[in-house]
Motif scaffolding. Structure first.
Motif, PDB file in Angstrom:
ATOM      1  N   LEU A 240       0.842  -1.184   0.000  1.00 55.36           N
ATOM      2  CA  LEU A 240       0.000   0.000   0.000  1.00 55.36           C
ATOM      3  C   LEU A 240       0.884   1.243   0.000  1.00 55.36           C
ATOM      4  O   LEU A 240       1.680   1.459   0.916  1.00 55.36           O
TER       5      LEU A 240
ATOM      6  N   SER B 235       1.490   5.029   0.404  1.00 53.94           N
ATOM      7  CA  SER B 235       0.867   6.144   1.103  1.00 53.94           C
ATOM      8  C   SER B 235       1.365   7.477   0.612  1.00 53.94           C
ATOM      9  O   SER B 235       0.750   8.505   0.879  1.00 53.94           O
TER      10      SER B 235
ATOM     11  N   THR C 197      -3.384 -10.140   3.765  1.00 47.03           N
ATOM     12  CA  THR C 197      -4.073  -8.858   3.956  1.00 47.03           C
ATOM     13  C   THR C 197      -5.019  -8.648   2.789  1.00 47.03           C
ATOM     14  O   THR C 197      -4.621  -8.796   1.628  1.00 47.03           O
TER      15      THR C 197
ATOM     16  N   ILE D  64      -6.916  -7.185  -0.248  1.00 47.12           N
ATOM     17  CA  ILE D  64      -6.496  -6.199  -1.229  1.00 47.12           C
ATOM     18  C   ILE D  64      -7.635  -5.215  -1.465  1.00 47.12           C
ATOM     19  O   ILE D  64      -8.764  -5.617  -1.774  1.00 47.12           O
ATOM     20  N   PRO D  65      -7.355  -3.939  -1.282  1.00 42.06           N
ATOM     21  CA  PRO D  65      -8.406  -2.943  -1.502  1.00 42.06           C
ATOM     22  C   PRO D  65      -8.952  -3.007  -2.927  1.00 42.06           C
ATOM     23  O   PRO D  65      -8.274  -3.400  -3.869  1.00 42.06           O
ATOM     24  N   SER D  66     -10.200  -2.623  -3.052  1.00 42.62           N
ATOM     25  CA  SER D  66     -10.860  -2.629  -4.349  1.00 42.62           C
ATOM     26  C   SER D  66     -10.129  -1.710  -5.315  1.00 42.62           C
ATOM     27  O   SER D  66      -9.686  -0.615  -4.970  1.00 42.62           O
TER      28      SER D  66
ATOM     29  N   ASP E 187      -4.955  -7.872  -7.806  1.00 40.46           N
ATOM     30  CA  ASP E 187      -5.178  -9.057  -6.975  1.00 40.46           C
ATOM     31  C   ASP E 187      -4.688 -10.272  -7.750  1.00 40.46           C
ATOM     32  O   ASP E 187      -5.383 -10.795  -8.615  1.00 40.46           O
TER      33      ASP E 187
END
Length: 811
Positions: free
Chosen positions: A25, A27, A313, A315-317, A321
């Motif tokens: 991720l 940031s 963890t 995976i955010p949309s 993926d």
């Protein structure tokens, strides 16, 4: 190597085949846009670099990004002179620390294949792309292509294989680029070339020194799941390679689906394969399948092991993926203990964004790194150490003669010739000037005398120096001193001849035969004169030296041998003892000398001795030359003849060792012959075995003449001179000294013991015999001699009758 393979297998068996995946991720920083067909590589195992790719159907990128694995942040460094936008290019990092980026080819925005080559130095304060000039006419280089592989195989070499050459025609060519010479070389493939292909992967396994090629597709979009091994067959240059397609038994392993546009990374002795594009129907272009599976291929067992992928963890949309959906055309590289997969294309043919990482676990520490329990991570081995197996916990110090110059060395490298490492160095050091070394040396060896490196360092071998020549200058004072001694001996010989002429009537001279004595003296003078001719150092002097030395030998040794032989022929005969006149003896001696004369005439005609220049000594390229006379087969033959003559002379003296002799002359002749044989052999061996200086050789040859010929003259004539001067020259000795009294004939010894001192009105038996021997000479007063002979015959007859009666009584 076997230990490394065994360690790899044990570690793999102990490891869980479940790999844990997690999204990275970001940031902060500027992230790349979604894309596929880009390249993502590791720099110095510290960070990643991404270049190019296709952002969408109509846009191709030319941007450069830097990825920090510690923070997951992307940055966009400034780099001047970038290559044109492209995708499906080849990119790798070479150099000792994998920090020199090289990029070749790819597909341009207008679908034109490219053939340009760029380099980027990531160690420079400011980054700048540099185009490598196109090779000059006549030099070879790869044609334009895309979908190829570029793989580092050495610090200054990378290999380009396959790719689409033009439109949709793949190639099977293998090219090698040398980053030092900046030249391309097309490798010659020994054996069956691999099938042409593109969109494959190629990984270098250092521990096996093998390039592993997997998958790809050909011109009709047929995809493959075969494995090809490529090895160097040209000692490090890769100008010739061997290829092999190992048979992988489907009954023993699970074969992955055929695929292309997948990713792979070396994992110790294995290759980790992920995703890609496959097909399920007969039409590869239409029946496409996007894969999300992973396999571990073992180069040692030829087995594929399926790997389980577990997301740790969510995976955010909207982010990549890799587990739930298949993908292709991503960028993949290992940095430290993590495997990073970047971007790609999904089954909907949409470019992806985002990065996922795979925790390779404790065994992720590759060769060149050690696992640290305290941090649960890998630590690179520092320069001067190495680690040859995966999962190692200690870095090994290099042995003398080997080095590990960079971080993360997986093996110690042997120092090349011309360098050395003493075990405390992190790299090989060049040998100092005037020294050299062989591969794997811990020290350098100084150049031998006569060799040099011409003051250059790092020499693999010492080269012969250019020779300089100097002529040996004889020591005139030394040679003149020897010459003076020879002249003294000549004078002594002439004085001896005068002594014989004056005192020739003395019985001590008469008994020795004056004419033979003159010939012996003449031979000694010839021998001494050879020292004078040796002194001259001319062609004539060489010829004269051979004649004088050898003819002098023939006169002296001939006289001594024939004198002794006459005594032996008289006293060792079985019948009546008959005296041999001097005239008969001189005829035999003349025949002997004539044979010598004929030999020397033939020698002078066919191979006369002459002066030549030879290399006497070479010291540190300084050649000392000197003159000496040739010595060929004729000279060797003469040495053999003279040795035989001396042996025969010694044999004859042994035959007469128990025979009484007037004035003990036989004993002195024997001593002269023994001395001649011993001195001559010893000095000749010294000349042949050693390498004496020209002055020393001159002295040795002169000593050989003086000690042998001079010794013989002294032994023969000094006793006679003493007797004459003391007034005993006419007294026949009654004290004969046979050389042996215990090993001779028993009969002779018995008679000698029984007759010593037996008076018969005249001299003893020995004195009578000696008198008879004395008469072998021919005095001037023939009447006196005849009277003496008649008187002695009567005395001998009376003595024989008395002896016969005495012996009969004793028996």
């Amino acid at each position: 190597m076997r230990l490394a393979i065994l360690a790899s297998l044990l570690a793999l068996a102990a490891a869980d085949t479940t790999f844990k995946w997690a999204p990275v991720l970001t940031s902060s920083g500027s992230s790349p846009t979604q894309r596929e067909g880009h390249r993502f590589i590791s720099i110095n195992d510290s960070y990643g670099v991404l270049f190019g790719g296709q952002e969408d159907k109509y846009t191709v990128a030319d941007d450069l990004y830097k990825f920090d694995p510690a923070t997951g942040a992307w940055s966009q460094p400034s780099a001047s002179g970038p290559p044109t936008a492209r995708y499906w290019h080849g990119m790798t990092a070479v150099g000792q620390n994998s920090d020199q980026v090289y990029l070749f080819g790819g597909m341009a925005q207008d679908y034109t294949p490219l053939s340009d080559l760029y380099t980027l130095d990531t160690t420079a304060p400011s980054w700048a792309w540099k185009a490598i000039p196109t090779p000059a006419p006549g030099a070879s280089s790869p044609s334009a292509r895309w979908g190829h592989s570029v793989t580092r195989v050495a610090a200054d070499l990378f290999i380009l294989f396959g790719g689409y050459n033009g439109s949709t025609q793949p190639t099977d060519c293998l090219w090698v680029f040398n980053s030092t010479s900046k030249l391309w070389t097309k490798s010659t493939i020994v054996g069956t070339p691999p099938r042409s292909r593109a969109w494959h992967t190629a990984n270098w396994i250092p521990s096996e020194q093998t390039l592993v090629i997997f998958g790809g597709q050909d011109s009709d979009f047929q995809r493959h799941n075969d494995v090809i091994f490529v090895k160097d067959a040209a000692n490090g240059s890769w100008t010739s390679v061997t290829t092999a397609t190992p048979y992988i038994d489907p009954a023993l392993t699970t074969l992955p689906q055929a695929r292309s546009e997948h990713s792979s990374v070396e994992h110790f002795n294995d290759v980790l394969i992920y995703g890609g594009l496959s097909n399920t129907g007969p039409f590869p272009y239409k029946d496409r399948v996007y894969l999300s599976d992973a396999y571990l291929f073992s180069i040692s067992t030829l087995k594929f092991t399926p790997l389980s992928l577990t997301l740790t963890t969510p995976i955010p949309s909207g982010l990549y993926d890799p587990v739930s959906s298949g993908s292709m055309s991503h960028g993949c590289s290992r940095i430290g203990t993590q495997l990073y997969i970047t971007y790609g294309m999904d089954q909907y043919m949409m470019q992806l964004n985002g990065v996922v990482k795979v925790d390779l676990g404790n065994l992720a520490c590759p060769p060149g790194e050690k696992y640290v329990n305290a941090t649960a991570g890998c630590e690179r081995c520092p320069p001067g150490t190495y680690q040859g197996v995966k999962g190692g916990t200690e870095c090994v110090k290099t042995d003398p003669g080997y080095f590990a110059a960079t971080f993360s060395s997986w093996k110690a490298t042997m120092c090349p010739a011309g360098t050395y490492a003493d075990g405390t160095m992190t790299t090989c050091h060049p040998c100092p000037a005037e020294s050299s070394s062989t591969p794997g040396s811990s020290t350098c060896t100084p150049c031998n005398p006569g060799f040099t490196t011409y003051n250059l360092t790092g020499a693999a071998t010492c080269q012969p120096k250019e020779l300089t020549y100097t002529l040996f200058i004889p020591t005139v004072g030394l040679r003149e001193a020897v010459l003076a001694i020879a002249i003294i001996f000549i004078v002594v010989s002439l004085a001896t001849a005068m002594f014989i002429a004056v005192y020739g009537e003395q019985r001590v001279i008469v008994s020795a035969s004056r004419r033979l004595l003159y010939m012996i003296i003449f031979g000694s003078v010839l021998s001494y004169l050879s020292i004078v001719t040796m002194f001259t150092q001319t062609n004539a002097g060489c010829l004269a030296t051979a004649w004088l030395t050898n003819m002098g030998f023939s006169f002296m040794i001939g006289g001594l041998i024939f004198k002794t032989w006459r005594i032996a022929s008289i006293f060792n005969s079985q019948g009546n003892r008959k005296a041999m006149k001097d005239a008969d003896l001189l005829k035999r001696l003349a025949a002997f000398i004539t044979l010598y004369l004929i030999y020397h005439i033939a020698w002078s005609i066919h191979d006369r001795p002459k002066l030549y220049l030879f290399n006497h000594q070479i010291i540190d390229a300084q050649v000392t030359q000197a003159y000496k006379c040739t010595a060929g087969p004729w000279s060797t033959g003469m040495l053999i003849i003279e040795l035989v003559c001396l042996i025969v002379g010694v044999y004859v003296t042994v035959k007469v060792r128990n025979v009484p002799s007037a004035f003990n002359e036989s004993r002195y002749i024997a001593l002269a012959l023994y001395n001649w044989l011993f001195i001559g052999v010893i000095l000749q061996v010294i000349l042949m075995v050693t390498n004496p200086s020209p002055d020393a050789a001159f002295v040795i040859q002169a000593l050989s003449v003086i000690l042998t010929a001079g010794g013989a003259i002294l032994l023969l004539f000094v006793p006679k001179a003493v007797l004459v001067i003391s007034g005993k020259g006419n007294n026949v000795s009654s004290n004969t000294m046979p050389t042996s009294t215990s090993h001779g004939s028993n009969e002779t010894s018995s008679i000698q013991r029984k007759t010593v001192g037996v008076p018969i009105g005249g001299p003893s038996v020995k004195a009578t015999v000696q008198a008879s021997e004395a008469d072998l000479g021919v005095p001037k007063n023939l009447k006196a001699v005849q009277e003496t002979v008649e008187r002695q015959k009567a005395e001998i007859a009376a003595l024989q009758r008395r002896l016969e009666g005495k012996v009969a009584n004793d028996v």
